[in-house]
Design a protein around this motif. Structure first.
Motif, PDB file in Angstrom:
ATOM      1  N   LYS A   1       0.834  -1.204   0.000  1.00  0.00           N
ATOM      2  CA  LYS A   1       0.000   0.000   0.000  1.00  0.00           C
ATOM      3  C   LYS A   1       0.870   1.256   0.000  1.00  0.00           C
ATOM      4  N   ARG A   2       1.929   1.259   0.823  1.00  0.00           N
ATOM      5  CA  ARG A   2       2.843   2.415   0.842  1.00  0.00           C
ATOM      6  C   ARG A   2       3.543   2.571  -0.502  1.00  0.00           C
ATOM      7  N   ARG A   3       3.935   1.470  -1.121  1.00  0.00           N
ATOM      8  CA  ARG A   3       4.594   1.517  -2.430  1.00  0.00           C
ATOM      9  C   ARG A   3       3.659   2.112  -3.477  1.00  0.00           C
ATOM     10  N   ASP A   4       2.402   1.680  -3.469  1.00  0.00           N
ATOM     11  CA  ASP A   4       1.443   2.201  -4.430  1.00  0.00           C
ATOM     12  C   ASP A   4       1.203   3.703  -4.221  1.00  0.00           C
ATOM     13  N   GLU A   5       1.189   4.140  -2.960  1.00  0.00           N
ATOM     14  CA  GLU A   5       0.987   5.572  -2.683  1.00  0.00           C
ATOM     15  C   GLU A   5       2.161   6.402  -3.193  1.00  0.00           C
ATOM     16  N   VAL A   6       3.370   5.864  -3.059  1.00  0.00           N
ATOM     17  CA  VAL A   6       4.567   6.583  -3.542  1.00  0.00           C
ATOM     18  C   VAL A   6       4.563   6.635  -5.071  1.00  0.00           C
TER      19      VAL A   6
END
Length: 46
Positions: A38-43
């Motif tokens: 989820k953090r990767r997708d947000e970045v």
């Protein structure tokens, strides 16, 4: 009441504890992976 100690009670308990701990570890790792994705997708969106 039994006279002799039965080792199978301890063997079963050890397997139950081991499998329970393994299930908790798998669930914890899966949740950590989901949070990281989820953090990767947000970045990537920024």
């Amino acid at each position: 009441m039994r006279e002799a100690l039965d080792h199978w009670d301890y063997v079963i308990a050890a397997y139950a504890i081991g499998l329970g701990a393994l299930a908790i570890l798998i669930a914890w790792s899966w949740q950590a992976m989901r949070r990281a994705e989820k953090r990767r997708d947000e970045v990537k969106r920024k």
